[in-house]
Structure formats: C-alpha cells, structure tokens
Scaffold this motif. Structure first.
Motif, PDB file in Angstrom:
ATOM      1  N   ASP A   1       0.818  -1.207   0.000  1.00 48.32           N
ATOM      2  CA  ASP A   1       0.000   0.000   0.000  1.00 48.32           C
ATOM      3  C   ASP A   1       0.853   1.258   0.000  1.00 48.32           C
ATOM      4  O   ASP A   1       0.397   2.326  -0.425  1.00 48.32           O
TER       5      ASP A   1
ATOM      6  N   LEU B   1      -3.856  -0.327   6.641  1.00 44.59           N
ATOM      7  CA  LEU B   1      -4.315   0.169   5.346  1.00 44.59           C
ATOM      8  C   LEU B   1      -5.018   1.517   5.506  1.00 44.59           C
ATOM      9  O   LEU B   1      -5.175   2.265   4.546  1.00 44.59           O
ATOM     10  N   THR B   2      -5.446   1.836   6.719  1.00 47.22           N
ATOM     11  CA  THR B   2      -6.067   3.120   7.019  1.00 47.22           C
ATOM     12  C   THR B   2      -4.994   4.099   7.485  1.00 47.22           C
ATOM     13  O   THR B   2      -3.799   3.786   7.461  1.00 47.22           O
TER      14      THR B   2
ATOM     15  N   THR C   1      -6.869   5.700  -2.194  1.00 47.02           N
ATOM     16  CA  THR C   1      -7.670   5.322  -1.036  1.00 47.02           C
ATOM     17  C   THR C   1      -8.611   4.169  -1.357  1.00 47.02           C
ATOM     18  O   THR C   1      -8.733   3.204  -0.597  1.00 47.02           O
TER      19      THR C   1
ATOM     20  N   TYR D   1      -5.996   1.045  -0.802  1.00 48.42           N
ATOM     21  CA  TYR D   1      -6.257   0.831   0.621  1.00 48.42           C
ATOM     22  C   TYR D   1      -7.567   0.094   0.882  1.00 48.42           C
ATOM     23  O   TYR D   1      -7.748  -0.508   1.932  1.00 48.42           O
TER      24      TYR D   1
END
Length: 554
Positions: free
Chosen positions: A303, A491-492, A450, A454
């Motif tokens: 990511d 991932l956030t 995003t 993600y």
C-alpha cells in the motif's frame, strides 16, 4: 561461535574482493571506485549496449511487530535466481541510522540471506547519508544567512518550509526555535528537524537520471515563500550548484555482495511511509543492465512502497516490473487476525484465515497494475504444517502462484521454489496499467489510492489542505503525482486498525510540494517525519571490542 544472530553469521563468512564481484557482472576496474576491499562505487554511465533484464519487485503485507522479512526474502530470491542459472543483481536501499539505533533494525536481510559487510552497510557505509545530511543542512544555513544578510529575496521567516535534518530518531528536535542569542546569531524563527531519509534531497537523489538532472531538480526545490506569498526556490537563491557538488559521489550506486557472493547494489533510502520508499533509479537501471534479472524492493507494504514504486518510480525508470512478489508470514497474518504477540507461536487457523484478508487486499492492489503476482510465505520455525497449507490454499484460491521460503536458515537453497515461480511469472505476457492517467489532479489521485489500494471509501481534507489545493491549481502544481504519507501499520491512517478494514475515510491534514522530486506529499493522520526512539533502543545492546569486532548489531 554459535551462529544464532545475523551479525555472527555475517562475521563467520569470508568475503570476496569487490573487484571479483564486479567482474562477475562485467564491470571493469575503471568502472568501479573501491571503498576498501569489499565495497565500491560504480562509475556511470555504463555502455548503452547492455540489454535490460527482467525486473522483479518485492513488497509485502503491512508490517507488524511479528516481522515479515521482506529484505531477507529479496536477498534470498536474488541468491536463488543465481543458483538456478539466471544472472541476477539485487538493487536495495541503504539503511538509516534512525531504525538501526532504534527499533526496526537495518536493511541488510538476516540469517543466511544477507548483504555484506552488514556492519558497514548498517552504519556509515560509503558516506551517502552523511553527504545528504550535510547538503540538506548547508541549504538550511544558506537560507538563514540570506535572511540575515539583507534578505534580497524578501523571504518570509514565517513561511520557510525547508527544515533541518539528522539521520537519527530524535523527537526532541521535531519543533525548535533558532536564531536566539542576539543580532549576530541570526533571525529568530520557528524551525524543526526531519530525519535525513525524509529529506527531499533523498527523493531527488533517488529519482535523478544523472548529475545534470540532479542539479536541475535541486534548483526546483521549494524553500519557502516571500512576503508576497510567492514561492522561492533553490534556483532563486542561486546555490543549486553548491548543493549538487556535495552530492557528486553520493549519486553513484554502491556495489557490495551477498553472503553467497552475488552482486548487490545498495543505494538511496527514502522511507515509504513519509517519502516514496524506493532505491535509486540509477541503481535499478544499473542492475537491469548488468543482470538477466534485477530484484528490487520497496519500503513497507504494497500500500505504500509498492504503490509508489508503480506510480512514482516507474515513469522515471522507464521500465515496469515483470513480476511482483508479496511477502507474508503466518505470524504476521495471525497478528492481523487478532492474536497477541505472546501467542503467535501457537497454532491458530481461524485467526490466520481472518488475518489473511490483509494479504488478499495487497494481492488485489498489485494485480490492478496488470503485473503477475507471486506470494512468498516466509516460513518461521514455529509455523505448523497445517498453517502453511492453510495459507497456501487461501492464495491458490485466488489463482495466484505461491511458494514457501526458508532463506533465513538456508539462504538461496531455501528460496529456489520462489525463484522458479518468479521466472515463470516474469515471462508471462503482461500489460502494465497505471492507477491513474498522468496529469490527473491531486484529489482524484488521493481518492483513487484510497479506494483502489487501501480499500477505503472516502477522503476528508482539512481546511488547510483544501486551501492548498486551490493555491496549487493556480501555480500548476495540482497535476503532479501524489506521494501518500501514511502509517505503515494499517491500510487506514489509524495504526491500530489491522486486517483489511473497509468503508473508512483517509484524512489529509496538509499537502507538501516537493517540486524537485516532482511530486506532492499528502500528509495523513498523525504520521511523523521525525521518528522517536523506543523505550529500549537497539543501541543499548550494541558494543565494540578492542579489536574492532562489533556485537549486538542484530
């Protein structure tokens, strides 16, 4: 000697001379500048007659305290490809003293899959990090001297964006006040320090095609704004030549070897959570020219480093990956599935299945670029056969090639299954597809990353970020590539959200133009550009004997 630590294994292995390593890939004595017996700079350019080899990118799932061993797998893969008859050159990043002395560790691999001399590479190596630090801080000194000596450019001391740097984790320097001590000691203003690998000069060095391009990029660097709120660059300050000459040797890639005496090029070291996270374009191009295969890695998970390799580095490199390897471990996936660190050595198939969602997210992300993906299961001694089989079945269900590796214990011989899978993948027909079209506006890019990388839903901008986008549009900066600064652990933009969350929002607090590097950094969450040391820094375990033997360095 008990060979149970990386440094003990490294020190027990005799090294070949750097001239012999260079000769293996056709480098002549006049094409290298030895730094002692086991390190050298490579003089560029090489002959244009070299055909480019296959490019293999090694990335991983989101890093966890359990460890993934991405660099170790990359090194083992390089050794394994050579072992099965494919001339292969590694192209990796240089370690930063911050993680070396702190928590994360170095970047030289581990066990029987290492680049050596590991002590030198992890410490001062050939001086590249010091050159970058000095060049960066020389520019900072020249900026403040310009203000002190009359400020012909009308720089606004409140709008200087060029901080100072240090290649060590030092949280006390994140925010500082300089110029105290009276009129002869400069103009007081608020300042701060980033870690050297977060310096734009590091990104510039790693994206430059040659010395001329380096100077061109240095001159484009934004240093601040004048009292009319107009941008001021290094070129305006007329010190681009001085800054570039301090990097005349640092721009040359470094040649070393693996424990199995295969060539490795180590050059550049931007972090992937706050910069673009890839080794230099020159190093990768050189590896592609010298080998049938070039194996490189990008920082942190797919990511971050993986996405930035695809979207920031490949357009400059002029070559897209022929295969992508995603490294995962049973331990790390169980951690993503909710298992506590103390219990990771206990078999837990349910947690493994749940945590594997993180791996599947990264597989999907990399597949969107149209490049074949191979999963490497980096096996630990505590992994059970049932866990390995469960994870293998999960990956195969996605029609993705998977191989188990034991490079830490067995070196290249423990990575040959992965090497065979990579050769097969790299020779498949593929059609690289960028995530967005070149010239796409910044907000659209952030939304695409995003949602497509993600797995999130929305992007929320602070009022400052919204104002910046309007200003950037007026200045023509709004169509530069975006470089996301985000926590590596999730991932956030919240480090505590593990696994593969969905329907979340990425929060952009501000944008930072990096005109020399050619991208705009989007700072999300609370990501920091100067890390801090942990309660028990690795430095506490290090020592050196009277004969110069180093201990405790991993």
């Amino acid at each position: 000697m008990t060979l149970n630590t990386d440094i003990a294994i490294s020190q027990a292995t005799p090294l070949e001379s750097i001239e012999k390593i260079a000769a293996k890939v056709g480098l002549t004595p006049d094409q290298i500048e030895p730094y002692g017996h086991t390190k050298a700079k490579i003089n560029l350019p090489l002959s244009d007659q070299h055909a480019l080899g296959k490019l293999v990118l090694v990335t991983s799932i989101n890093p966890t305290p359990a460890g993934e061993g991405k660099s170790t797998v990359a090194i083992g893969l390089g050794d394994a490809l050579n072992l099965i008859g494919h001339k292969t050159v590694l192209a990796l990043r240089e370690p930063s003293l911050g993680p070396v002395m702190g928590l994360k560790g170095g970047a030289t691999g581990g066990g029987h899959a290492q680049v050596v001399p590991m002590e030198d590479i992890n410490l001062h190596f050939t001086g590249d990090m010091h050159a970058l630090t000095e060049a960066h801080d020389t520019l900072a000194a020249l900026i403040d001297n310009h203000i002190q000596q009359g400020n012909e450019l009308h720089l606004d001391p409140r709008q200087i964006v060029w901080k100072r740097v240090l290649d060590i984790n030092d949280r006390a320097l994140r925010q500082t006040v300089i110029g105290l001590g009276g009129r002869t000691s400069g103009v007081p203003r608020q300042d701060g320090f980033d870690i050297t690998v977060a310096s734009e000069l590091m990104a510039v060095l790693c994206l430059s095609e040659d010395l001329t391009d380096l100077k061109r990029r240095v001159n484009r660097i934004l240093i601040g704004y004048n009292t009319d709120k107009e941008p001021v660059t290094v070129g305006d300050l007329k010190v681009g030549g001085a800054i570039t000459l301090l990097l005349k040797d640092a721009i040359k890639p470094n040649l070393v070897q693996t424990l199995e005496h295969n060539p490795a090029i180590i050059h550049g070291g931007p972090f992937a959570n706050i910069a673009h996270g890839c080794n230099s374009v020159l190093a990768t191009q050189t590896a592609l020219q010298l080998g049938d295969y070039a194996v490189t890695e990008a920082g942190f998970g797919a990511d971050l480093g993986g996405e930035k390799f695809m979207d920031i580095k490949t357009p400059v490199l002029g070559k897209t990956p022929d295969a992508v390897v995603i490294v995962a471990t049973v331990r790390a996936l169980k951690y993503n599935g909710g298992v506590k660190r103390a219990d990771l050595e206990t078999e837990d198939l349910a947690a493994l299945k749940q945590g594997s969602a993180n791996l599947l997210r990264h597989i999907h992300s990399m597949q969107q670029y149209g490049v074949p993906v191979v999963v490497a299961i980096n096996r630990f001694t505590s992994d059970t056969d049932a866990e390995i089989q469960t994870l293998t079945d999960i990956v195969k269900a996605q029609n993705v090639a998977v191989a188990t590796t034991t490079e830490w214990a067995d070196g290249g011989a423990g990575t040959t299954d992965l090497a065979e899978a990579v050769v097969k993948a790299a020779n498949q027909e593929s059609h690289f597809t960028p995530l967005v079209k070149p010239g796409t506006d910044l907000l659209t890019q952030v939304k695409a990353i995003t949602q497509k990388i993600y797995g999130g839903a929305k992007v929320e901008l602070s009022s400052k970020a919204e104002r910046q986008l309007k200003t950037f549009a007026k200045r023509g900066w709004d169509h530069l590539p975006v470089c996301m600064a985000k926590t590596q652990y999730s991932l956030t933009d919240d480090a505590h959200q593990l696994g593969a969350p969905t329907d979340f929002t990425i929060h952009v607090r501000e944008f930072s133009p990096r005109l020399g590097a050619g991208f705009v950094v989007a700072l999300t969450g609370n990501v920091l550009t100067m890390p801090g040391l942990p309660k028990h820094p690795a430095a506490l375990d290090m020592d050196i004997a009277a004969d110069g033997t180093i201990t405790g360095l991993f």
